[in-house]
Design a protein around this motif. Structure first.
Motif, PDB file in Angstrom:
ATOM      1  N   THR A 103       0.844  -1.195   0.000  1.00 39.37           N
ATOM      2  CA  THR A 103       0.000   0.000   0.000  1.00 39.37           C
ATOM      3  C   THR A 103       0.877   1.242   0.000  1.00 39.37           C
ATOM      4  N   ARG A 119      -2.639  -5.070   8.961  1.00 36.12           N
ATOM      5  CA  ARG A 119      -1.658  -4.182   8.357  1.00 36.12           C
ATOM      6  C   ARG A 119      -0.276  -4.661   8.761  1.00 36.12           C
ATOM      7  N   GLU A 144      -6.830  -0.842   3.519  1.00 41.14           N
ATOM      8  CA  GLU A 144      -7.126  -0.697   2.086  1.00 41.14           C
ATOM      9  C   GLU A 144      -7.615  -2.023   1.494  1.00 41.14           C
ATOM     10  N   CYS A 145      -7.198  -3.129   2.070  1.00 40.87           N
ATOM     11  CA  CYS A 145      -7.606  -4.449   1.566  1.00 40.87           C
ATOM     12  C   CYS A 145      -9.059  -4.755   1.868  1.00 40.87           C
TER      13      CYS A 145
END
Length: 147
Positions: A103, A119, A144-145
């Protein structure tokens, strides 16, 4: 105080204690025994961290883990003679093989990844020539995933 007043006070105190115990039990059963959809257990976080080996010649300085109801962290700090680029490339390759996605990072000395609700961060300290590899889970933070 007479006996009747004392008896009523004791019954009232017992009722308050029973109410407190019942409230705590309800909170525990509803809050902890039925985790949210993005809950990740500590053993899972430790297993994810153990899948990623450190680069050659990295010496372990310290390992730490911490788990609370809404957050967990597993981290390892290593001393190394490698550059930040070499350390980041090692983890980029190994994390990708383990299903992690790179990311955007807000800092040139931190490389960040995500996998589901987790994370991963590699933070490099050039002045001390060490880095920290961490896997983090937070209950109320979406990676973000997940988005």
């Amino acid at each position: 105080m007479n006996k009747e007043t004392t008896s009523k006070a004791i019954i009232g105190a017992k009722a308050l204690v029973a109410l407190a115990v019942l409230s705590a039990a309800i909170y525990w059963v509803t809050g902890l025994s039925s985790p949210t959809k993005n809950y990740v257990s500590m053993p899972t976080i430790i297993q994810e961290a153990e899948k990623i080996p450190p680069p050659p010649n990295a010496a372990l300085i310290e390992k730490a883990d911490n788990h609370k109801t809404s957050a967990a962290l597993v981290s390892s700090r290593y001393k190394t003679s490698l550059s930040s680029g070499q350390v980041f490339e090692h983890y980029r390759s190994n994390l990708a093989q383990a299903g992690w996605r790179h990311t955007k990072s807000s800092n040139s000395l931190i490389d960040e990844y995500c996998k589901g609700a987790l994370r991963a961060e590699i933070e490099f300290n050039p002045s001390m020539q060490f880095y920290t590899f961490s896997i983090i889970w937070r209950l109320r933070v979406t990676t973000e995933c997940e988005s």
